[in-house]
Scaffold this active site. Structure first.
Site, PDB file in Angstrom:
ATOM      1  N   ASP A  20       0.849  -1.028  -0.142  1.00 58.76           N
ATOM      2  CA  ASP A  20       0.006  -0.077   0.146  1.00 58.76           C
ATOM      3  C   ASP A  20       1.165   1.597  -0.071  1.00 58.76           C
ATOM      4  O   ASP A  20       1.802   1.546   0.472  1.00 58.76           O
ATOM      5  CB  ASP A  20      -1.177   0.384   1.223  1.00 58.76           C
ATOM      6  CG  ASP A  20      -1.803   1.151   1.336  1.00 58.76           C
ATOM      7  OD1 ASP A  20      -2.502   1.818  -0.086  1.00 58.76           O
ATOM      8  OD2 ASP A  20      -2.101   1.669   2.266  1.00 58.76           O
ATOM      9  N   ASP A  22      -0.447   4.736   0.797  1.00 60.65           N
ATOM     10  CA  ASP A  22       0.242   5.908   2.034  1.00 60.65           C
ATOM     11  C   ASP A  22      -0.606   5.209   3.392  1.00 60.65           C
ATOM     12  O   ASP A  22      -0.933   3.937   4.031  1.00 60.65           O
ATOM     13  CB  ASP A  22      -1.296   6.631   2.460  1.00 60.65           C
ATOM     14  CG  ASP A  22      -1.344   7.222   0.880  1.00 60.65           C
ATOM     15  OD1 ASP A  22      -0.653   8.313  -0.024  1.00 60.65           O
ATOM     16  OD2 ASP A  22      -2.765   7.039   0.198  1.00 60.65           O
TER      17      ASP A  22
END
Length: 251
Positions: A20, A22
């Protein structure tokens, strides 16, 4: 499904690692949360004044975590508004930021994020960068999987854009009409693009919806990054292993 607490991502067992963006690669989750709050508070304050109601602001901790963290932008708008009993017209993906539709509010938030990236910049997590370089030395294939449509800009700002040739981001989600997290679709596409299968692929996430997506896709190892002190919560939602920082995985 592995339950070992060993902190070794073993090349004999896995071929690919999906990150991922953020909150895992870059310290932009906080930036996103601030922009979500600014956008929603402006809308909620205006709505409260028009309807003669009390203004109840967006909670940057609880509301962000439960309704928007890790989700595609328009899903986040829709889910949070639903939690407040508010239903807006969907509108169109190119709605201007001032239009009060699901897409208009989502685009308003996106404008705030892009402005913040340009003004503040982006810092990657040092432990994550070290771990990525270790994975590359060990021969792993890696990709970034994010609901953000600002993925390219964030990676460029963090000077990491040369590390991820495969990117499944918000633009890909929209173009291919993929279901967002917690559905596993984005991770499954990324694994396929890397030539890997789920059981030989590692998913790394900090959001509940992302951990659930990894679990739902039956990936070989789901690693939760508990930067918010929520290790047990991430485990409950499907993380096999939880760390506070990916530097813990660096040998």
């Amino acid at each position: 499904m592995p339950r070992s607490e060993s902190k070794r991502v073993n090349r004999e067992r896995y071929d690919a690692v999906l990150f991922d963006l953020d909150g895992v690669i870059t310290n932009t989750a906080t930036l996103h949360a601030i922009c979500w709050k600014q956008m929603f508070d402006e809308y909620l304050r205006k709505r409260a004044e028009q309807n003669g109601e009390a203004f109840r602001p967006f909670d940057i901790t609880t509301d962000y975590r439960l309704y928007v963290d890790g989700e595609p932008r328009f899903d986040g708008v829709r889910d949070f508004l639903r939690s407040r009993g508010i239903q807006l017209p969907e509108g169109n993906p190119d709605d201007p930021a001032e239009v009060e539709t699901v897409h208009g509010l989502g685009n308003r938030k996106n404008e705030l994020v892009n402005r913040a990236i340009a003004e503040v910049g982006v810092q990657p997590y040092a432990g994550t960068v070290q771990f990525i370089h270790q994975l590359r030395r060990d021969g792993f294939k890696i990709a970034v999987v994010t609901s953000s449509q600002s993925c390219d800009a964030v990676l460029r700002a963090a000077k990491l854009d040369d590390l991820f040739k495969v990117r499944v981001d918000g633009n890909v989600i929209q173009a291919q009409r993929l279901a967002g997290k917690p559905a596993p679709d984005t991770f499954l596409i990324a694994a396929k693009l890397l030539g890997s299968v789920p059981m030989r692929t590692v998913v790394i996430e900090d959001a509940i919806s992302g951990v659930e997506a990894g679990f739902n896709g039956k990936f070989g190892l789901v690693i939760g990054v508990a930067r918010k002190g929520n290790a047990e919560e991430l485990k409950r939602h499907g993380a096999h292993l939880v760390v506070e920082d990916l530097g813990e995985l660096v040998e």
